[in-house]
Design a protein around this motif. Structure first.
Motif, PDB file in Angstrom:
ATOM      1  N   GLY A   1      14.982  59.579  55.143  1.00  0.00           N
ATOM      2  CA  GLY A   1      16.175  59.347  54.188  1.00  0.00           C
ATOM      3  C   GLY A   1      16.963  60.353  53.987  1.00  0.00           C
ATOM      4  N   ASP A   2      18.241  60.201  53.416  1.00  0.00           N
ATOM      5  CA  ASP A   2      19.275  60.910  53.274  1.00  0.00           C
ATOM      6  C   ASP A   2      19.614  60.830  51.808  1.00  0.00           C
ATOM      7  OD1 ASP A   2      19.739  61.599  56.233  1.00  0.00           O
ATOM      8  OD2 ASP A   2      20.406  59.481  56.156  1.00  0.00           O
ATOM      9  N   THR A   3      20.566  61.914  51.472  1.00  0.00           N
ATOM     10  CA  THR A   3      21.146  61.936  50.170  1.00  0.00           C
ATOM     11  C   THR A   3      22.840  62.023  50.410  1.00  0.00           C
ATOM     12  OG1 THR A   3      19.278  62.980  49.155  1.00  0.00           O
ATOM     13  CG2 THR A   3      21.425  63.149  48.001  1.00  0.00           C
ATOM     14  N   ASN A   4      23.384  60.920  49.708  1.00  0.00           N
ATOM     15  CA  ASN A   4      24.691  60.767  49.804  1.00  0.00           C
ATOM     16  C   ASN A   4      25.382  60.126  48.654  1.00  0.00           C
ATOM     17  OD1 ASN A   4      24.478  57.952  50.772  1.00  0.00           O
ATOM     18  ND2 ASN A   4      23.756  58.667  52.374  1.00  0.00           N
ATOM     19  N   ASN A   5      26.599  60.002  48.598  1.00  0.00           N
ATOM     20  CA  ASN A   5      27.343  59.594  47.672  1.00  0.00           C
ATOM     21  C   ASN A   5      28.808  59.131  48.087  1.00  0.00           C
ATOM     22  OD1 ASN A   5      27.796  58.747  44.951  1.00  0.00           O
ATOM     23  ND2 ASN A   5      28.042  60.849  43.979  1.00  0.00           N
ATOM     24  N   PHE A   6      29.260  57.961  47.642  1.00  0.00           N
ATOM     25  CA  PHE A   6      30.407  57.257  48.054  1.00  0.00           C
ATOM     26  C   PHE A   6      31.173  56.842  46.910  1.00  0.00           C
ATOM     27  CE2 PHE A   6      27.628  56.797  51.553  1.00  0.00           C
ATOM     28  CZ  PHE A   6      28.096  57.224  52.444  1.00  0.00           C
ATOM     29  N   ILE A   7      31.979  57.793  46.379  1.00  0.00           N
ATOM     30  CA  ILE A   7      32.949  57.563  45.278  1.00  0.00           C
ATOM     31  C   ILE A   7      34.277  56.708  45.352  1.00  0.00           C
ATOM     32  CG2 ILE A   7      33.690  58.200  42.658  1.00  0.00           C
ATOM     33  CD1 ILE A   7      31.618  60.520  43.118  1.00  0.00           C
ATOM     34  N   ARG A   8      34.578  55.778  44.981  1.00  0.00           N
ATOM     35  CA  ARG A   8      35.831  54.908  45.187  1.00  0.00           C
ATOM     36  C   ARG A   8      36.400  54.898  43.605  1.00  0.00           C
ATOM     37  NH1 ARG A   8      31.176  53.374  47.563  1.00  0.00           N
ATOM     38  NH2 ARG A   8      31.531  50.813  47.401  1.00  0.00           N
ATOM     39  N   GLU A   9      37.617  55.126  43.489  1.00  0.00           N
ATOM     40  CA  GLU A   9      38.298  55.034  42.411  1.00  0.00           C
ATOM     41  C   GLU A   9      39.794  54.420  42.701  1.00  0.00           C
ATOM     42  OE1 GLU A   9      37.417  57.967  39.009  1.00  0.00           O
ATOM     43  OE2 GLU A   9      38.537  58.952  40.834  1.00  0.00           O
ATOM     44  N   GLU A  10      40.548  53.488  41.802  1.00  0.00           N
ATOM     45  CA  GLU A  10      41.693  52.794  42.172  1.00  0.00           C
ATOM     46  C   GLU A  10      42.412  52.508  40.684  1.00  0.00           C
ATOM     47  OE1 GLU A  10      43.959  49.548  44.547  1.00  0.00           O
ATOM     48  OE2 GLU A  10      41.824  49.456  44.713  1.00  0.00           O
ATOM     49  N   TYR A  11      43.676  53.218  40.824  1.00  0.00           N
ATOM     50  CA  TYR A  11      44.387  53.067  39.325  1.00  0.00           C
ATOM     51  C   TYR A  11      45.562  52.051  39.749  1.00  0.00           C
ATOM     52  CZ  TYR A  11      42.043  57.038  37.391  1.00  0.00           C
ATOM     53  OH  TYR A  11      41.025  57.870  36.850  1.00  0.00           O
ATOM     54  N   GLN A  12      45.948  51.124  39.014  1.00  0.00           N
ATOM     55  CA  GLN A  12      47.105  50.250  39.160  1.00  0.00           C
ATOM     56  C   GLN A  12      47.754  49.877  37.798  1.00  0.00           C
ATOM     57  OE1 GLN A  12      45.565  46.117  39.645  1.00  0.00           O
ATOM     58  NE2 GLN A  12      47.685  45.141  39.853  1.00  0.00           N
ATOM     59  N   ALA A  13      49.104  50.067  38.237  1.00  0.00           N
ATOM     60  CA  ALA A  13      50.099  49.796  37.127  1.00  0.00           C
ATOM     61  C   ALA A  13      51.165  49.194  37.719  1.00  0.00           C
ATOM     62  CB  ALA A  13      50.608  51.209  36.576  1.00  0.00           C
ATOM     63  N   GLY A  14      51.736  47.906  36.875  1.00  0.00           N
ATOM     64  CA  GLY A  14      52.663  47.126  37.404  1.00  0.00           C
ATOM     65  C   GLY A  14      53.356  46.481  36.279  1.00  0.00           C
ATOM     66  N   ASN A  15      54.716  46.137  36.520  1.00  0.00           N
ATOM     67  CA  ASN A  15      55.472  45.413  35.571  1.00  0.00           C
ATOM     68  C   ASN A  15      56.256  44.375  36.316  1.00  0.00           C
ATOM     69  OD1 ASN A  15      58.311  45.122  34.027  1.00  0.00           O
ATOM     70  ND2 ASN A  15      56.928  45.721  32.701  1.00  0.00           N
ATOM     71  N   THR A  16      56.294  43.019  35.921  1.00  0.00           N
ATOM     72  CA  THR A  16      57.280  41.938  36.335  1.00  0.00           C
ATOM     73  C   THR A  16      58.058  41.445  35.391  1.00  0.00           C
ATOM     74  OG1 THR A  16      55.290  41.683  37.967  1.00  0.00           O
ATOM     75  CG2 THR A  16      57.085  39.884  37.719  1.00  0.00           C
ATOM     76  N   THR A  17      59.243  41.153  35.573  1.00  0.00           N
ATOM     77  CA  THR A  17      60.279  40.319  34.707  1.00  0.00           C
ATOM     78  C   THR A  17      60.565  39.377  35.655  1.00  0.00           C
ATOM     79  OG1 THR A  17      61.062  42.377  33.658  1.00  0.00           O
ATOM     80  CG2 THR A  17      62.226  40.561  33.524  1.00  0.00           C
ATOM     81  N   ARG A  18      60.430  38.189  34.751  1.00  0.00           N
ATOM     82  CA  ARG A  18      61.138  36.600  35.084  1.00  0.00           C
ATOM     83  C   ARG A  18      62.214  36.113  34.469  1.00  0.00           C
ATOM     84  NH1 ARG A  18      55.729  37.165  36.246  1.00  0.00           N
ATOM     85  NH2 ARG A  18      55.181  36.540  38.534  1.00  0.00           N
ATOM     86  N   TRP A  19      63.387  35.850  35.277  1.00  0.00           N
ATOM     87  CA  TRP A  19      64.351  35.348  34.388  1.00  0.00           C
ATOM     88  C   TRP A  19      64.718  34.060  34.887  1.00  0.00           C
ATOM     89  CZ3 TRP A  19      70.030  37.281  35.652  1.00  0.00           C
ATOM     90  CH2 TRP A  19      70.899  36.549  34.526  1.00  0.00           C
ATOM     91  N   THR A  20      65.017  33.104  34.007  1.00  0.00           N
ATOM     92  CA  THR A  20      65.434  31.681  34.471  1.00  0.00           C
ATOM     93  C   THR A  20      66.814  31.432  34.216  1.00  0.00           C
ATOM     94  OG1 THR A  20      63.066  30.829  34.295  1.00  0.00           O
ATOM     95  CG2 THR A  20      65.012  29.221  34.588  1.00  0.00           C
ATOM     96  N   ARG A  21      67.804  30.959  34.879  1.00  0.00           N
ATOM     97  CA  ARG A  21      69.048  30.553  34.649  1.00  0.00           C
ATOM     98  C   ARG A  21      69.615  29.276  35.386  1.00  0.00           C
ATOM     99  NH1 ARG A  21      73.130  32.840  31.750  1.00  0.00           N
ATOM    100  NH2 ARG A  21      75.349  32.196  32.521  1.00  0.00           N
ATOM    101  N   GLY A  22      69.684  28.193  34.776  1.00  0.00           N
ATOM    102  CA  GLY A  22      69.948  26.974  35.352  1.00  0.00           C
ATOM    103  C   GLY A  22      68.868  26.731  36.570  1.00  0.00           C
ATOM    104  N   ARG A  23      69.307  26.498  37.800  1.00  0.00           N
ATOM    105  CA  ARG A  23      68.554  25.945  38.938  1.00  0.00           C
ATOM    106  C   ARG A  23      67.559  27.298  39.197  1.00  0.00           C
ATOM    107  NH1 ARG A  23      68.513  21.127  41.378  1.00  0.00           N
ATOM    108  NH2 ARG A  23      69.915  19.759  40.374  1.00  0.00           N
ATOM    109  N   HIS A  24      68.090  28.420  38.933  1.00  0.00           N
ATOM    110  CA  HIS A  24      67.413  29.534  39.668  1.00  0.00           C
ATOM    111  C   HIS A  24      66.630  30.400  38.722  1.00  0.00           C
ATOM    112  CE1 HIS A  24      70.510  28.729  42.718  1.00  0.00           C
ATOM    113  NE2 HIS A  24      71.439  28.671  41.745  1.00  0.00           N
ATOM    114  N   SER A  25      65.526  30.980  39.649  1.00  0.00           N
ATOM    115  CA  SER A  25      64.374  31.824  39.022  1.00  0.00           C
ATOM    116  C   SER A  25      64.627  33.069  39.634  1.00  0.00           C
ATOM    117  CB  SER A  25      63.205  31.258  38.846  1.00  0.00           C
ATOM    118  OG  SER A  25      63.097  29.885  38.003  1.00  0.00           O
TER     119      SER A  25
END
Length: 581
Positions: free
Chosen positions: A527-551
């Motif tokens: 056998g072997d000795t090993n390590n596989f570290i994975r990290e992920e950061y996420q940041a997001g922002n969404t704005t939705r605007w409705t006007r008449g027929r349109h979004s």
């Protein structure tokens, strides 16, 4: 000839990948956008008894579980749209001067779907009301996305081997189990199953949990999902999904965990499989000493746990009904099997003493010529090899076959905690933590180095925070932060002696290991000795605007990912013996 091959892979590697922010602007003619994260939407048109549209109608939705209310109004065209609604069951109320109050109950909103409820108002006093059973259009007429929602009823009621809800994805048209390789590896969390969507590779499916990325970016396999009693539902998008769903092109799996309500609810469960209740495999060998009975696999699998959710109430301190809710879940898995058995080839007693007269061909002497009678004199034995054979490789009772057994046990624990907070009628926050831990014990027989199993641990941790702000009925904002980390370290039971202790003059680290391969007998790899570290950061922002027929939807999303690989694979070399020796 003897070869010593140090492996160049045996080094510490660091890989940092930075995904720059991507801003996308979409203008769609009258098509409501499906919320990317954890929500649903409702839309429709309000008319009177003559079929004429009615503008300015106040629309109120009330979640029957939390009593949270969401409001909107019809525009000049008589249409309304209310977005970013938590999944669940709702009651709809429509009010306008000169018309009776309209009420519809039992409206089920599902993740990533736009439910269409058209309303017909009757002339009368507002104090009068008309209550009807909601007529919800389940066929998607709002956008071109092909999606299927696997709802809570199917998640909880359909039988699942191992209680993995992702198996239900295969009920969706175009989705099948991925049969190719390269998606999972030893460091992938056990039990995850990649799927193929519309013929795409298994690593082109994007998995989202409560709005946060839930992918193992080491090879784009899915990270573990919560157990069925903690999962509300999930949608599978197979084609034409919105541009806001980036990352992968094959398909989108968007899952939502359960939340607490004003009622205190909980479950407890225990699922058991035991070999005493199962028939033995038809091809199983006979039991030792009982040739008329087959050997069973010795399987004992227990899956147990509990869930609970409700309002946060601290008597005399805080009453969180209608605004603060909690939900938690735990599942434990314990698997015990009869140790696996197999046959391996070893040196015969004569060969251990240097007698290769039965080899069938001349045995070459590395110093030149051949050994007389294919017999190696004891004076030519390398002391380290002789010690290794005598102490770590068993002698066969007859022939050159011996039976080895290795442990095959497995423990898994999942924990989930979630909090939901309603700030007034316009701001809602949801936070969730999910922890998965699995362990496989290892072994190394001190008298038989052919019996070895790596010590494996798998750890996945996921945090998500989601803030939704209703600025106005036509303007909505959604912010999300998430963190996901996966680690799959491998270790082994270290041999008592290393190569230098046997007289081999090479420099090795403290993680002793043997890796040897042969042409006619079984190889040895402790056998072997090993390590596989994975990290992920996420940041997001969404704005939705409705006007008449349109979004219009605009926003940005930022990802930062780290892959940190520490691997001493074959770090102490590999010895190979060939026929030419």
């Amino acid at each position: 000839m003897r070869h010593i091959e140090p492996d160049p892979i045996a080094s510490v590697r660091h890989l940092k990948s930075l995904v720059p922010p991507v801003v996308c602007l979409l203008w769609l003619a009258g098509l409501p956008l499906a919320a990317q994260e954890t929500t649903a939407s409702i839309a429709g048109v309000v008319t009177d008894a003559t079929g004429a549209v009615v503008p300015g109608v106040r629309i109120t939705l009330q979640n029957t579980g939390t009593n949270a209310t969401y409001t909107g109004a019809t525009n000049q065209l008589g249409t309304y749209t209310i977005r970013t609604l938590p999944v669940g069951v709702y009651r709809l109320i429509a009010e306008a001067p000169g018309f009776r109050r309209y009420e519809a109950a039992g409206i089920q909103l599902q993740v990533n779907e736009v439910a269409r409820v058209d309303i017909t108002l009757q002339v009368g006093q507002l104090a009068e009301s008309v209550e009807v059973a909601a007529s919800v259009v389940t066929v998607n007429t709002e956008d071109a996305t092909l999606r299927t929602v696997v709802d809570q009823r199917r998640v909880e009621k359909l039988p699942l081997n191992g209680r993995d809800p992702v198996q239900l994805m295969r009920l969706v048209a175009g989705v099948s189990l991925y049969q190719g390789g390269g998606v999972t590896s030893g460091t992938t969390y056990p039990g995850v199953v990649p799927v193929s969507v519309n013929g795409n590779r298994g690593n082109t499916t994007n998995y989202i949990l409560d709005g946060g990325q839930n992918n193992d970016h080491y090879n784009n396999a899915p990270n573990p999902m919560p157990n069925p009693d903690a999962l509300q539902e999930f949608s599978v998008q197979t084609n034409n999904f919105s541009a806001e769903f980036g990352r992968q092109s094959g398909g989108i799996v968007n899952a939502v965990t359960k939340s607490g309500t004003n009622e205190l609810h909980g479950t407890a469960f225990w699922y058991l499989r035991n070999n005493t209740l199962n028939a033995a495999n038809f091809f199983a060998p006979a039991k030792p000493g009982q040739p008329d009975k087959k050997q069973d696999d010795g399987l004992k699998r227990s899956q147990f746990g509990l869930t609970g959710g409700g309002p946060v109430v601290l008597p005399g301190v805080y009453n969180g009904r209608d605004k603060t809710f909690f939900f938690g879940s735990y599942q434990g898995t314990r698997i015990r099997r009869r140790p696996t058995s197999s046959f391996v080839n070893v040196l015969t007693p004569k060969e251990r003493a240097g007698d290769f007269s039965e080899l069938g061909r001349a045995l070459r002497d590395p110093a030149g010529g051949v050994f007389a009678g294919n017999i190696v004199p004891p004076s030519r034995f390398f002391a380290g090899s002789k010690f290794f054979i005598d102490n770590y490789i068993p002698a066969p009772a007859q022939g050159r076959l011996v039976t080895i057994t290795n442990v095959a046990n497995y423990d898994d624990n999942q924990y989930l905690a979630k909090i939901d907070q309603q700030f007034g009628s316009n701001v809602r926050f949801s936070g969730r933590g999910f922890w998965s831990r699995a362990h496989q014990p290892g072994n190394l027989n001190p008298r038989n180095y052919l019996e070895t199993t790596d010590i494996r641990d798998w750890r996945n941790t996921s945090y998500v925070g989601n803030l939704q702000w209703v600025i106005s009925p036509a303007l909505l904002n959604q912010t999300i932060f998430s963190y996901n980390t996966t680690d799959g370290p491998a270790a082994h039971v270290y041999p008592e002696k290393g190569w230098p202790d046997l007289g081999v003059k090479i420099t090795v680290d403290r993680f002793y290991q043997y890796h040897m391969s042969f042409q006619t007998i079984s190889g040895i790899n402790t056998g072997d000795t090993n390590n596989f570290i994975r990290e992920e950061y996420q940041a997001g922002n969404t704005t939705r605007w409705t006007r008449g027929r349109h979004s219009m939807a605009f926003g940005g999303e930022y990802h930062w990912a780290l892959g940190d690989v520490v691997n001493n694979y074959r770090a102490q070399g590999q010895f190979r013996w060939q026929h030419s020796a």
